[in-house]
Design a protein around this motif. Sequence first.
Motif, PDB file in Angstrom:
ATOM      1  N   THR A  18       0.830  -1.194   0.000  1.00 32.79           N
ATOM      2  CA  THR A  18       0.000   0.000   0.000  1.00 32.79           C
ATOM      3  C   THR A  18       0.867   1.246   0.000  1.00 32.79           C
ATOM      4  N   THR A  58      -4.877  -6.382  -3.944  1.00 30.55           N
ATOM      5  CA  THR A  58      -4.567  -5.288  -3.029  1.00 30.55           C
ATOM      6  C   THR A  58      -5.381  -4.051  -3.385  1.00 30.55           C
ATOM      7  N   LYS A  59      -5.551  -3.218  -2.403  1.00 34.20           N
ATOM      8  CA  LYS A  59      -6.315  -1.978  -2.589  1.00 34.20           C
ATOM      9  C   LYS A  59      -5.685  -1.088  -3.658  1.00 34.20           C
ATOM     10  N   LYS A  62      -5.807  -2.972  -7.419  1.00 35.17           N
ATOM     11  CA  LYS A  62      -6.963  -3.775  -7.831  1.00 35.17           C
ATOM     12  C   LYS A  62      -7.433  -3.471  -9.246  1.00 35.17           C
TER      13      LYS A  62
END
Length: 173
Positions: A18, A58-59, A62
């Motif tokens: 992140t 993953t955020k 994505k």
Amino acid sequence: MYNPLVLLPAFIFLTAVTCHNEINTHQPVHSSSVEPSTNITEGHLRLYRKIHSFLIRTKEYKNFTFQDTVWHVRNDDSWIAPKELQEEFPYYLSGYDYEDQPVWIMEVGKFNLRKYIERGPEGEKNVTTYLFQAVHRVFKSMLDKDTPEREIRGAFIIGDCDGLEIIQTMHLP
């Protein structure tokens, strides 16, 4: 701005990466200095597919297409880390466990992350790219043990914290 403080635990646990960046908001990286190639080997395609299969969960990644992942990996992996960074944050593949999962050693105690963050955007970018390269190498080591019958989807990361001072990992902003 890059935030490598978030990348270190993500690397250690091979969870969602992140990294937040005002300049590169993880949109397609087609503007990178790496040119596309039609001569991608099957080995590279397998690596890109493996990395992509993790990143899209993953955020931050994505919405990445497969091509976005290829550009991202090629751009990061074409970068050569400064010798100082390589010496101050060594990591290496130690071997494989009984289930063929790679075992990586990271000498976390030697790494003063704060020193690089305080250098500004260039220092932050260097650390972030270096950590992404490390993650890509972990994926490559997983891929090396894949078989048609079994895909390796895990790795062990051992963080050697000898000499670690908590101040090395702190950065108030």
